[in-house]
Scaffold this motif. Structure first.
Motif, mmCIF file in Angstrom:
data_model
loop_
_atom_site.group_PDB
_atom_site.id
_atom_site.type_symbol
_atom_site.label_atom_id
_atom_site.label_comp_id
_atom_site.label_asym_id
_atom_site.label_seq_id
_atom_site.Cartn_x
_atom_site.Cartn_y
_atom_site.Cartn_z
ATOM 1 N N MET A 81 0.806 -1.226 0.000
ATOM 2 C CA MET A 81 0.000 0.000 0.000
ATOM 3 C C MET A 81 0.834 1.269 0.000
ATOM 4 O O MET A 81 0.300 2.349 0.263
ATOM 5 N N GLU A 82 2.124 1.199 -0.262
ATOM 6 C CA GLU A 82 2.883 2.449 -0.353
ATOM 7 C C GLU A 82 2.420 3.190 -1.611
ATOM 8 O O GLU A 82 2.152 2.569 -2.651
ATOM 9 N N PRO A 83 2.298 4.528 -1.524
ATOM 10 C CA PRO A 83 1.672 5.261 -2.633
ATOM 11 C C PRO A 83 2.363 5.099 -3.988
ATOM 12 O O PRO A 83 1.708 5.322 -5.009
ATOM 13 N N HIS A 148 8.330 -3.856 2.356
ATOM 14 C CA HIS A 148 9.034 -3.067 3.318
ATOM 15 C C HIS A 148 8.122 -2.314 4.281
ATOM 16 O O HIS A 148 8.594 -1.504 5.100
ATOM 17 N N TRP A 149 6.827 -2.550 4.225
ATOM 18 C CA TRP A 149 5.838 -2.013 5.165
ATOM 19 C C TRP A 149 5.164 -3.204 5.857
ATOM 20 O O TRP A 149 5.287 -4.345 5.393
ATOM 21 N N PRO A 150 4.394 -2.941 6.928
ATOM 22 C CA PRO A 150 3.844 -4.081 7.682
ATOM 23 C C PRO A 150 2.748 -4.857 6.969
ATOM 24 O O PRO A 150 2.474 -6.009 7.308
ATOM 25 N N GLU A 151 2.095 -4.222 5.992
ATOM 26 C CA GLU A 151 0.944 -4.872 5.339
ATOM 27 C C GLU A 151 1.354 -5.741 4.153
ATOM 28 O O GLU A 151 0.515 -6.401 3.540
ATOM 29 N N VAL A 152 2.655 -5.757 3.836
ATOM 30 C CA VAL A 152 3.108 -6.352 2.571
ATOM 31 C C VAL A 152 2.873 -7.853 2.537
ATOM 32 O O VAL A 152 3.068 -8.566 3.517
#
Ligand code: FEO
Length: 409
Positions: A81-83, A148-152
């Motif tokens: 979900m990174e933009p 690299h984010w928690p939702e990945v």
């Protein structure tokens, strides 16, 4: 006009490359541009895997509609979900109200954080190992938190043995017609940017990358489709080995990188003398970087690559010279560990940078910091010349030992 590329008969690469962006994440120079990959699978159901940055939005929407050829969009799998991968998601959901979102529970909560769209009843939260059959294809979801984010999560297509790997195995660099890593000179022209991408974006999360590599080792993977850069269909093991090294903070090369922060050139003079003595002692490919002139993202990547590091800094306002302090803090933030380090300090009346660099480096894991700091009072004099020669001798022996240990079976 669309620019859709076929990866397999029913997997399409959509998305696009941005060659105008100066700073990725408003931090990292991308002189070779960057690609935002999204993938469309045309099965009995249609599946979009991630979207793209709004900078390439016009091309992405056109590619998506061309790929669909008027068919409904059944599923949008959101791996990250990174933009840079989801800023066009809101528009896709509005244009395709029929689309169901498939994502981790964390990603679904982030959709509400980023967008105003009401996605009630449109989301399926998936867990580790859940499977989505779409006809010929069958997608299995593998959670990859902090890569690299928690939702990945990453998505494995068991039919064509494709790993849709999110940020993992990505790289800076626009795609220039050739979409496969084996169609470009990857090692010579792409690897430095792949390393810079990994170390600066994901470098802090080595243990989480190791976990993902262990999970991936249990899968038969013939294609790796990342969200940035070329797709891998050959020599996947070669790139995985790079990831093993980077994520375990193991140096790639037995050599010395000297990072120099010099105000009037006297500290740089010491760095140059050291570089020359290292070369005299047989160390190959010594690197000397002026930290005021090279963007810190390149320096972080080099510190991850090289086994031996030297930090040579002037004292400034009684502290570490500002660009050097920035580098050291960045290395700490990215979790660098397991390096052999030497220090050179300079100060005309009260050299302080050595002590403060040592304190900062001591907070990083598994760092071997040589006890003796080479101290300059303004400029190199015969005693410092001797110290620099001794340091060069010591490091050259150590580099040789490390290199021969690596060659042993
Ligand atoms: Fe390419 Fe973490 O986004």
């Amino acid at each position: 006009m669309h620019c859709v590329r076929k990866i397999t008969p029913d997997i399409l690469l959509i998305g696009g490359s941005d060659r105008r962006l100066s700073l990725f994440e408003n931090v990292f120079p991308v002189p070779r541009g960057v690609s935002y990959n999204a993938y469309l699978v045309l099965d009995e159901k249609t599946v979009l895997l991630d979207t793209a940055d709004s900078a390439v939005g016009a091309h992405f929407y056109e590619n998506l509609e061309h790929g669909l050829q008027g068919r409904p969009l059944d599923y949008v799998i959101v791996n990250h979900m990174e933009p840079d991968h989801c800023s066009t998601l809101g528009a896709v959901l509005r244009t395709h109200p029929e689309a169901q979102i498939v994502a981790s529970a964390k990603a679904i909560s982030m959709i509400g954080q980023f967008f105003d769209a009401d996605v009630t009843g449109r989301c399926t939260a998936v867990k580790e190992g859940d499977v989505l059959p779409t006809g010929r294809h069958s997608f299995t979801f593998v959670l990859a938190p902090m890569v690299h984010w928690p939702e990945v999560m990453v998505t494995y297509d068991a039919t064509d043995k494709v790993l849709f790997s999110a940020d993992a195995f990505g790289t800076f660099g626009a795609l220039n017609g050739n979409i496969f890593a084996d169609e470009v000179n990857f090692e010579a022209e792409w690897l430095p940017d792949a390393r810079r991408y990994y170390t600066n974006i994901v470098g802090k999360y080595g243990p989480q990358v190791q976990t993902l590599l262990k999970k991936a080792a249990g899968l038969d993977i013939q294609l790796v489709c990342p969200l940035h850069g070329p797709i891998w269909r050959k020599s996947i093991g070669w790139f995985v080995e790079k990831y093993q090294r980077w994520s375990s903070y193991t140096p790639e090369d037995e050599t010395v990188a000297i990072f120099c922060g010099s105000i009037y050139g006297n500290t740089e003079n010491a760095a140059e003398i050291l570089a020359a003595r290292l070369a005299d002692n047989g160390v190959r490919d010594v690197r000397l970087y002026d930290v005021s002139h090279v963007h810190v993202s390149y320096l972080v990547a080099e510190a991850f690559r090289c086994s031996h590091l030297v930090f040579a800094s002037a004292t400034y306002n009684g502290e570490i010279y500002t660009p050097m302090e920035n580098l050291l803090r960045d290395l700490k933030s990215h979790g660098l560990r397991n390096r052999t380090v030497a220090l050179i300090e300079n100060g005309t009346w009260a050299p302080q940078s050595g002590k403060q660099m040592r304190e900062l480096l001591s907070t990083m894991k598994d760092m071997t910091i040589l006890e003796d700091t080479v101290t300059l009072k303004s400029s190199v004099k015969p005693p410092q010349l001797q110290s620099l020669s001794s340091l060069a001798l010591l490091f050259s022996r150590d580099v040789r030992l490390l290199a021969s240990a690596k060659q042993e079976p």
